[in-house]
Design a protein around this motif. Structure first.
Motif, PDB file in Angstrom:
ATOM      1  N   GLU A   1       0.815  -1.218   0.000  1.00 14.57           N
ATOM      2  CA  GLU A   1       0.000   0.000   0.000  1.00 14.57           C
ATOM      3  C   GLU A   1       0.846   1.264   0.000  1.00 14.57           C
ATOM      4  N   HIS A   2       2.142   1.141   0.219  1.00 18.80           N
ATOM      5  CA  HIS A   2       3.050   2.296   0.099  1.00 18.80           C
ATOM      6  C   HIS A   2       3.436   2.418  -1.367  1.00 18.80           C
ATOM      7  N   ASN A   3       2.604   3.103  -2.128  1.00 18.14           N
ATOM      8  CA  ASN A   3       2.670   3.058  -3.582  1.00 18.14           C
ATOM      9  C   ASN A   3       2.438   4.447  -4.173  1.00 18.14           C
ATOM     10  N   LEU A   4       3.376   4.910  -4.995  1.00 21.30           N
ATOM     11  CA  LEU A   4       3.219   6.197  -5.683  1.00 21.30           C
ATOM     12  C   LEU A   4       2.626   6.039  -7.078  1.00 21.30           C
ATOM     13  N   LEU A   5       2.439   4.806  -7.523  1.00 21.27           N
ATOM     14  CA  LEU A   5       1.945   4.545  -8.883  1.00 21.27           C
ATOM     15  C   LEU A   5       0.423   4.468  -8.907  1.00 21.27           C
ATOM     16  N   ALA A   6      -0.157   4.598 -10.086  1.00 16.81           N
ATOM     17  CA  ALA A   6      -1.612   4.580 -10.236  1.00 16.81           C
ATOM     18  C   ALA A   6      -2.186   3.172 -10.168  1.00 16.81           C
ATOM     19  N   SER A   7      -1.374   2.169 -10.436  1.00 14.04           N
ATOM     20  CA  SER A   7      -1.806   0.783 -10.460  1.00 14.04           C
ATOM     21  C   SER A   7      -1.234   0.049  -9.243  1.00 14.04           C
ATOM     22  N   PRO A   8      -1.883  -1.014  -8.758  1.00 12.55           N
ATOM     23  CA  PRO A   8      -1.371  -1.755  -7.604  1.00 12.55           C
ATOM     24  C   PRO A   8       0.045  -2.310  -7.851  1.00 12.55           C
ATOM     25  N   LEU A   9       0.841  -2.343  -6.779  1.00 15.70           N
ATOM     26  CA  LEU A   9       2.217  -2.855  -6.877  1.00 15.70           C
ATOM     27  C   LEU A   9       2.243  -4.367  -6.996  1.00 15.70           C
ATOM     28  N   VAL A  10       3.192  -4.844  -7.772  1.00 14.42           N
ATOM     29  CA  VAL A  10       3.459  -6.275  -7.826  1.00 14.42           C
ATOM     30  C   VAL A  10       4.816  -6.610  -7.234  1.00 14.42           C
ATOM     31  N   SER A  11       5.759  -5.652  -7.232  1.00 15.70           N
ATOM     32  CA  SER A  11       7.074  -5.950  -6.663  1.00 15.70           C
ATOM     33  C   SER A  11       7.847  -4.681  -6.336  1.00 15.70           C
ATOM     34  N   THR A  12       8.788  -4.848  -5.411  1.00 12.76           N
ATOM     35  CA  THR A  12       9.773  -3.825  -5.091  1.00 12.76           C
ATOM     36  C   THR A  12      11.130  -4.504  -5.142  1.00 12.76           C
TER      37      THR A  12
END
Length: 156
Positions: A35-46
């Protein structure tokens, strides 16, 4: 009261400094909340790119990427330093305004490691930096990351 432009946190984890360093740099995807995400779409990886000049990169479901940190020092198993390229409005920052995060891994007994995190130079972010400091210092910031990191090593 004026607060310093630095946040310091530490945690003792199971394992040697070598194991802790490897887990921190190789398993950032398990440490950083989705949930710590700056992108418009959900994260899949860091991903933490393990070399000076590398980045910490978030990748989203739609294929977009966010390079939100630059690796400034990479010295296994003792320390890693990366920029914090996220400003007070939780958007990407110009590199010259970025703060720095240093993480040190220090033996604390035979099979324990003290992980010392220092997020410094927060005032480089300019107006609003105290809110950024408060954000990374609260329970959803570095304390959460370090708790997830400790849980990861306890489960190993």
């Amino acid at each position: 009261m004026t607060q310093a432009p630095v946040v310091r946190r530490d945690v003792v984890v199971r394992g040697t400094p070598e194991q802790a360093f490897a887990a921190f740099t190789e398993r950032m995807d398990d440490i950083k909340p989705k949930e710590h995400n700056l992108l418009a779409s959900p994260l899949v990886s860091t991903t933490f790119e393990p070399h000076v000049g590398g980045h910490i990169v978030d990748r989203a479901e739609d294929g977009t990427e966010c390079r939100w940190a630059r690796v400034l020092a990479y010295e296994p198993p003792h320390r890693v330093v990366f920029s914090w390229d996220i400003g007070p409005t939780w958007q990407l920052e110009r590199p010259e305004n970025a703060s720095e995060v240093e993480v040190r891994f220090v033996a604390d007994g035979a099979e324990r490691t003290r992980v010392q995190l220092e997020h410094r130079n927060l005032d480089r972010h300019g107006p609003g930096w105290p809110a950024l400091r408060d954000g990374v210092d609260n329970e959803q910031g570095w304390p959460l990351y370090l708790a997830r990191f400790a849980e990861l090593l306890d489960a190993a």
